[in-house]
Write a protein that holds these residues in place. Structure first.
Motif, PDB file in Angstrom:
ATOM      1  N   THR A  95      -7.709  -2.328 -18.208  1.00  0.00           N
ATOM      2  CA  THR A  95      -8.101  -2.746 -16.862  1.00  0.00           C
ATOM      3  C   THR A  95      -9.330  -1.966 -16.417  1.00  0.00           C
ATOM      4  O   THR A  95      -9.338  -0.734 -16.399  1.00  0.00           O
ATOM      5  N   ASP A  96     -10.370  -2.712 -16.028  1.00  0.00           N
ATOM      6  CA  ASP A  96     -11.635  -2.128 -15.589  1.00  0.00           C
ATOM      7  C   ASP A  96     -11.798  -2.373 -14.088  1.00  0.00           C
ATOM      8  O   ASP A  96     -12.221  -3.459 -13.666  1.00  0.00           O
ATOM      9  N   GLY A  97     -11.456  -1.358 -13.298  1.00  0.00           N
ATOM     10  CA  GLY A  97     -11.525  -1.522 -11.850  1.00  0.00           C
ATOM     11  C   GLY A  97     -12.933  -1.626 -11.313  1.00  0.00           C
ATOM     12  O   GLY A  97     -13.167  -2.196 -10.241  1.00  0.00           O
ATOM     13  N   GLY A  98     -13.906  -1.096 -12.058  1.00  0.00           N
ATOM     14  CA  GLY A  98     -15.278  -1.075 -11.579  1.00  0.00           C
ATOM     15  C   GLY A  98     -15.938  -2.435 -11.508  1.00  0.00           C
ATOM     16  O   GLY A  98     -16.825  -2.663 -10.673  1.00  0.00           O
ATOM     17  N   ASN A  99     -15.539  -3.355 -12.368  1.00  0.00           N
ATOM     18  CA  ASN A  99     -16.143  -4.693 -12.339  1.00  0.00           C
ATOM     19  C   ASN A  99     -15.110  -5.817 -12.392  1.00  0.00           C
ATOM     20  O   ASN A  99     -15.447  -6.960 -12.704  1.00  0.00           O
ATOM     21  N   ALA A 100     -13.855  -5.490 -12.084  1.00  0.00           N
ATOM     22  CA  ALA A 100     -12.778  -6.492 -12.013  1.00  0.00           C
ATOM     23  C   ALA A 100     -12.684  -7.327 -13.281  1.00  0.00           C
ATOM     24  O   ALA A 100     -12.773  -8.561 -13.269  1.00  0.00           O
ATOM     25  N   THR A 101     -12.514  -6.631 -14.403  1.00  0.00           N
ATOM     26  CA  THR A 101     -12.339  -7.309 -15.686  1.00  0.00           C
ATOM     27  C   THR A 101     -11.214  -6.650 -16.470  1.00  0.00           C
ATOM     28  O   THR A 101     -10.765  -5.548 -16.139  1.00  0.00           O
ATOM     29  N   VAL A 102     -10.777  -7.343 -17.516  1.00  0.00           N
ATOM     30  CA  VAL A 102      -9.863  -6.777 -18.503  1.00  0.00           C
ATOM     31  C   VAL A 102     -10.574  -6.846 -19.847  1.00  0.00           C
ATOM     32  O   VAL A 102     -11.000  -7.924 -20.279  1.00  0.00           O
ATOM     33  N   THR A 103     -10.726  -5.695 -20.478  1.00  0.00           N
ATOM     34  CA  THR A 103     -11.369  -5.625 -21.788  1.00  0.00           C
ATOM     35  C   THR A 103     -10.315  -5.805 -22.875  1.00  0.00           C
ATOM     36  O   THR A 103      -9.323  -5.090 -22.913  1.00  0.00           O
ATOM     37  N   VAL A 104     -10.539  -6.763 -23.753  1.00  0.00           N
ATOM     38  CA  VAL A 104      -9.656  -7.004 -24.890  1.00  0.00           C
ATOM     39  C   VAL A 104     -10.296  -6.361 -26.121  1.00  0.00           C
ATOM     40  O   VAL A 104     -11.475  -6.586 -26.401  1.00  0.00           O
ATOM     41  N   PHE A 105      -9.517  -5.563 -26.857  1.00  0.00           N
ATOM     42  CA  PHE A 105     -10.084  -4.898 -28.030  1.00  0.00           C
ATOM     43  C   PHE A 105      -9.157  -4.999 -29.238  1.00  0.00           C
ATOM     44  O   PHE A 105      -7.952  -5.224 -29.108  1.00  0.00           O
ATOM     45  N   ASP A 106      -9.755  -4.844 -30.408  1.00  0.00           N
ATOM     46  CA  ASP A 106      -9.022  -4.823 -31.665  1.00  0.00           C
ATOM     47  C   ASP A 106      -8.458  -3.419 -31.841  1.00  0.00           C
ATOM     48  O   ASP A 106      -9.199  -2.430 -31.855  1.00  0.00           O
ATOM     49  N   ALA A 107      -7.134  -3.303 -31.970  1.00  0.00           N
ATOM     50  CA  ALA A 107      -6.500  -1.990 -32.043  1.00  0.00           C
ATOM     51  C   ALA A 107      -6.778  -1.278 -33.363  1.00  0.00           C
ATOM     52  O   ALA A 107      -6.564  -0.066 -33.459  1.00  0.00           O
ATOM     53  N   ASN A 108      -7.236  -1.992 -34.354  1.00  0.00           N
ATOM     54  CA  ASN A 108      -7.581  -1.365 -35.633  1.00  0.00           C
ATOM     55  C   ASN A 108      -9.005  -0.803 -35.619  1.00  0.00           C
ATOM     56  O   ASN A 108      -9.237   0.356 -35.961  1.00  0.00           O
ATOM     57  N   SER A 109      -9.950  -1.630 -35.229  1.00  0.00           N
ATOM     58  CA  SER A 109     -11.356  -1.206 -35.230  1.00  0.00           C
ATOM     59  C   SER A 109     -11.805  -0.588 -33.913  1.00  0.00           C
ATOM     60  O   SER A 109     -12.840   0.075 -33.866  1.00  0.00           O
ATOM     61  N   LEU A 110     -11.040  -0.834 -32.840  1.00  0.00           N
ATOM     62  CA  LEU A 110     -11.370  -0.402 -31.476  1.00  0.00           C
ATOM     63  C   LEU A 110     -12.607  -1.109 -30.923  1.00  0.00           C
ATOM     64  O   LEU A 110     -13.182  -0.676 -29.927  1.00  0.00           O
ATOM     65  N   LYS A 111     -12.990  -2.212 -31.552  1.00  0.00           N
ATOM     66  CA  LYS A 111     -14.131  -2.989 -31.081  1.00  0.00           C
ATOM     67  C   LYS A 111     -13.688  -3.993 -30.013  1.00  0.00           C
ATOM     68  O   LYS A 111     -12.610  -4.582 -30.091  1.00  0.00           O
ATOM     69  N   THR A 112     -14.552  -4.175 -29.016  1.00  0.00           N
ATOM     70  CA  THR A 112     -14.263  -5.129 -27.955  1.00  0.00           C
ATOM     71  C   THR A 112     -14.341  -6.557 -28.481  1.00  0.00           C
ATOM     72  O   THR A 112     -15.297  -6.937 -29.176  1.00  0.00           O
ATOM     73  N   LEU A 113     -13.328  -7.351 -28.165  1.00  0.00           N
ATOM     74  CA  LEU A 113     -13.265  -8.745 -28.597  1.00  0.00           C
ATOM     75  C   LEU A 113     -13.698  -9.703 -27.494  1.00  0.00           C
ATOM     76  O   LEU A 113     -14.319 -10.732 -27.751  1.00  0.00           O
ATOM     77  N   LYS A 114     -13.339  -9.340 -26.261  1.00  0.00           N
ATOM     78  CA  LYS A 114     -13.586 -10.259 -25.157  1.00  0.00           C
ATOM     79  C   LYS A 114     -13.434  -9.505 -23.842  1.00  0.00           C
ATOM     80  O   LYS A 114     -12.753  -8.493 -23.776  1.00  0.00           O
TER      81      LYS A 114
END
Length: 338
Positions: A95-114
């Motif tokens: 949860t990103d309170g600063g810009n009202a978004t939810v960051t989805v990431f790959d738990a293996n690579s830790l790269k942002t997916l969406k």
């Protein structure tokens, strides 16, 4: 005679303090230093990977829970609050309170997916394996957002009528969320996305942390009025309140040892023993570090993890004094039973 009595009183007081401090048998055993500065919020333990997800500044630091080694970071998460892990999909949601978004990431690579846009002030977040949904609690928007973690999209919202803090589910079709300003618990349906009923938390002001004893249908509510409220999850009745420390933020329950932990900004974790379903007693405080109010619990090893930093004065905002983390002092405390 008076001097002797004073000395006896002092000795007895010291003994009482020691007993209270050590009664739970827990203490800080290690500190994991974490690079970087900035504020911090929720810390999450993921048992499937033995990792810690630590909200810190504008990123999430990912640590090995046994060694404290920093495994990587999830970056570009402004105003970060919390993290939820969906083990079978190997995905995480921040949860990103600063810009009202939810960051989805790959738990293996830790790269942002969406990045998913949501309503304002996304804060506490958790995954419910029964409904296979990620739930995001909003403060200012006064709602809960439901996300399908496989499709990575919003599937609905629950209007609450008050700012949401921590939430839990019982695995039996019920969800419960603290409404901070209203000092209420909302009982919601995590599948139908509706509010069933709301209950006042008698004797509590500003509820924050929340844990559940699903077997005995009891909610444990951390209140900033320096009490832990025990509520019957079937009817909303507050059974008792027990004193805790100042500025509680997280609550955890150990069903094996019947212990409730409430982590407080004043540098303590208040420990309460569940003597029976309706009987509770304080068994003392674990001394941690001032500012260590967010906490994660490893049910298998019984470890507690807390984020903390040395604090210093910051320029006043709107005429109010503020504190901020001192650069270079952020760490994760490991609390273990001795």
């Amino acid at each position: 005679m008076i001097k002797i009595l004073v000395r006896v009183w002092l000795v007895l007081s010291l003994v009482a303090v020691c007993v209270a401090t050590d009664a739970s048998g827990y203490k800080v055993t290690r500190k994991y230093p974490v690079p970087g500065d900035g504020g911090f919020d929720y810390i999450v333990f993921d048992g499937s990977s033995n990792r810690l997800y630590v909200s810190h500044g504008t990123e999430v630091n990912v640590l090995d829970a046994n060694s404290g080694k920093v495994l990587g970071n999830i970056e570009n998460t402004p105003g970060v609050h919390g993290t939820a892990i969906v083990p079978n999909l190997h995905r995480g949601f921040v949860t990103d309170g600063g810009n009202a978004t939810v960051t989805v990431f790959d738990a293996n690579s830790l790269k942002t997916l969406k990045t998913i846009s949501v309503d304002k002030d996304p804060d506490f977040v958790f995954y419910d394996p029964q409904t296979k949904r990620v739930f995001v609690c909003h403060g200012d928007a006064a709602e809960i957002t439901a996300i399908d973690p496989e499709k990575e999209e919003v599937v609905g919202k629950i209007t609450l009528g008050g700012g949401a803090e921590a939430a839990v589910v019982d695995g039996k079709g019920n969800g419960f969320v603290n409404l901070e300003e209203l000092a209420e618990v909302a009982n919601f349906d995590p599948r139908a996305l509706t509010v069933k009923q709301k209950w006042p938390i008698t004797g509590c002001k500003t509820p924050t942390g929340l844990a559940i004893d699903s077997t005995n249908r009891r909610l444990f509510i951390g209140c900033r009025s320096k009490v832990l409220a025990v509520m019957d999850a079937t009817n909303g009745k507050v059974i008792t309140t027990v004193p805790i420390g100042e500025r509680v933020d997280a609550v955890a329950f150990d069903p094996d040892d019947k212990l409730i932990f409430a982590s407080n900004w004043d540098g303590t974790v208040s420990v309460i023993h569940q003597k029976s379903v309706d009987e509770y007693e304080s068994v003392g405080d674990i001394q941690t570090q001032k500012s260590a109010k967010t906490m994660a619990f490893d049910a298998k090893t019984k470890r507690l993890f807390l984020s903390a930093a040395d604090m210093e004065s910051a320029p006043a905002a709107n005429g109010r004094a503020r504190m901020r983390p001192k650069p270079g002092t952020f760490n994760v405390l490991v609390v273990e039973r001795q």
